[in-house]
Design an enzyme around this catalytic site. Structure first.
Site, PDB file in Angstrom:
ATOM      1  N   ARG A 100       0.807  -1.213   0.000  1.00 17.69           N
ATOM      2  CA  ARG A 100       0.000   0.000   0.000  1.00 17.69           C
ATOM      3  C   ARG A 100       0.847   1.273   0.000  1.00 17.69           C
ATOM      4  O   ARG A 100       0.308   2.381   0.079  1.00 17.69           O
ATOM      5  CB  ARG A 100      -0.951   0.016   1.203  1.00 17.69           C
ATOM      6  CG  ARG A 100      -0.263   0.081   2.546  1.00 17.69           C
ATOM      7  CD  ARG A 100      -1.267   0.107   3.680  1.00 17.69           C
ATOM      8  NE  ARG A 100      -0.592   0.321   4.954  1.00 17.69           N
ATOM      9  CZ  ARG A 100      -1.134   0.965   5.981  1.00 17.69           C
ATOM     10  NH1 ARG A 100      -2.341   1.474   5.873  1.00 17.69           N
ATOM     11  NH2 ARG A 100      -0.462   1.103   7.102  1.00 17.69           N
ATOM     12  N   HIS A 170      -9.059  -2.412   2.866  1.00 18.12           N
ATOM     13  CA  HIS A 170      -9.215  -1.583   4.069  1.00 18.12           C
ATOM     14  C   HIS A 170     -10.038  -0.338   3.702  1.00 18.12           C
ATOM     15  O   HIS A 170      -9.579   0.795   3.852  1.00 18.12           O
ATOM     16  CB  HIS A 170      -7.818  -1.190   4.572  1.00 18.12           C
ATOM     17  CG  HIS A 170      -7.771  -0.605   5.951  1.00 18.12           C
ATOM     18  ND1 HIS A 170      -8.684   0.308   6.424  1.00 18.12           N
ATOM     19  CD2 HIS A 170      -6.887  -0.808   6.961  1.00 18.12           C
ATOM     20  CE1 HIS A 170      -8.354   0.653   7.653  1.00 18.12           C
ATOM     21  NE2 HIS A 170      -7.268  -0.020   8.003  1.00 18.12           N
ATOM     22  N   ASP A 214     -12.668  -1.100  16.861  1.00 15.98           N
ATOM     23  CA  ASP A 214     -11.691  -1.850  16.072  1.00 15.98           C
ATOM     24  C   ASP A 214     -11.960  -3.329  16.339  1.00 15.98           C
ATOM     25  O   ASP A 214     -11.492  -3.889  17.325  1.00 15.98           O
ATOM     26  CB  ASP A 214     -10.263  -1.467  16.469  1.00 15.98           C
ATOM     27  CG  ASP A 214      -9.211  -2.063  15.547  1.00 15.98           C
ATOM     28  OD1 ASP A 214      -9.597  -2.800  14.610  1.00 15.98           O
ATOM     29  OD2 ASP A 214      -8.015  -1.794  15.750  1.00 15.98           O
ATOM     30  N   GLU A 273     -14.283  -3.558   6.348  1.00 14.68           N
ATOM     31  CA  GLU A 273     -13.202  -4.132   5.555  1.00 14.68           C
ATOM     32  C   GLU A 273     -13.452  -5.603   5.244  1.00 14.68           C
ATOM     33  O   GLU A 273     -13.787  -6.384   6.135  1.00 14.68           O
ATOM     34  CB  GLU A 273     -11.881  -3.969   6.308  1.00 14.68           C
ATOM     35  CG  GLU A 273     -11.638  -2.532   6.757  1.00 14.68           C
ATOM     36  CD  GLU A 273     -10.479  -2.407   7.717  1.00 14.68           C
ATOM     37  OE1 GLU A 273      -9.494  -3.169   7.586  1.00 14.68           O
ATOM     38  OE2 GLU A 273     -10.546  -1.543   8.616  1.00 14.68           O
TER      39      GLU A 273
END
Length: 301
Positions: A100, A170, A214, A273
């Site tokens: 990425r 993501h 999360d 995600e």
């Protein structure tokens, strides 16, 4: 990368053009009758997707995002590969892998039989990647832009030994107001709560965001929905090749600490995600491949 050469070889008149984007990074601008989109060749990352007639972008993209070699771009659909999260071997390698924050190659562009635009970007192992991750591979991302956005990440093992990966799209979705957005389709599923010492819990009702979140959801179904009341839309996420999904929002305190986010951005982003994470580890044997797919559709009543 030479923009003029890319346009001569891969450009599609009136619909697909290579441009020099922010930070002088090479990018692809798509303008078709079905949708507009922006893709960064650095990171192989879709930054924007807006179907024709839609007033709002599907994706959140930070106005303070970094656009420089070696940095991840905050927003759009970053690719985590060949590991999701922290370095699984604790060797000090970067979180979420190494693809990425590097330049990908343009492999192919074409108009499909139904009028969608298809862009294939790719990476192969190099001496540099072998130092980071000592495996031979071919990685491609097939991006299809039409009424929906379809992403397919294909990992091929070109070596002589099996390797193991975790990975993710993501994706940062734009929401009108995080207090008026929920995720449907995860009711009753177990999840790993990364905010609470990775304790395993069970989801009760829709996923609402009112603090830092999360979570790695386990044994997920192949269809999730973001109900975005403020923007009067639903975002349907259909996937294959995964058994897990992650829901993430940094909330106020962490957003303030992030140099590439504005303080109030947490109110307008929601990451849902498509992942192979936690125990959802993929084994890729020599001369074989695995495929992770995510399709995004905006639905209005």
């Amino acid at each position: 990368m030479n923009i003029e050469h890319l346009n001569a070889k891969y450009g599609i008149s009136g619909q697909l053009k290579f441009i020099e984007g922010k930070g002088r990074l090479p990018m692809i601008r798509v303008s078709s009758s079905k949708a507009s989109a922006l893709i960064s060749i650095h990171a192989g990352q879709v930054l924007s997707f807006q179907p024709a007639g839609e007033p709002d972008d599907l994706m959140f993209l930070s106005e303070k995002a970094y656009y420089q070699v070696g940095k991840a771009i905050k927003g759009g659909a970053p690719i985590c590969w060949p590991w999701f999260g922290s370095d699984p071997e604790e060797l000090g390698r970067p979180g979420h892998g190494f693809v990425r924050n590097r330049l990908w190659n343009v492999v192919k562009t074409e108009i499909t039989t139904n009028g969608d635009l298809s862009i294939t970007l790719g990476l192969v192992d190099t001496p540099e990647t072998q130092v980071i991750w000592p495996h031979a591979f071919s990685l491609t991302q097939e991006i299809t832009i039409g009424d929906t956005l379809n992403l397919e990440l294909v990992t091929r093992n070109t070596g002589t030994e099996s390797f193991f990966i975790t990975q993710a799209f993501h994706t940062y979705f734009r929401v009108g107001n995080i207090h008026q957005a929920v995720v449907l389709g995860l009711e009753g599923h177990e999840y790993i709560d990364k905010v609470d010492s990775s304790r395993q819990k069970k989801q009760v009702g829709a996923v609402a965001i009112n603090t830092e979140v999360d979570r790695i959801y386990l044994d997920v179904l192949n269809k999730l929905v973001i109900e975005d009341i403020a923007l009067k839309r639903r975002i349907q996420i259909t996937s294959s090749g995964n058994k897990t999904a992650v829901v993430w929002n940094p909330w106020k305190e962490i957003a303030v600490e992030m140099a590439d986010l504005q303080d109030m951005d947490y109110q307008h982003l929601l990451c849902v995600e498509t992942t192979n994470a936690a125990t959802d580890v993929i084994t890729v044997t020599p001369n074989n491949e695995c495929r992770l797919v995510a399709n995004y559709r905006i639905i209005r009543d």
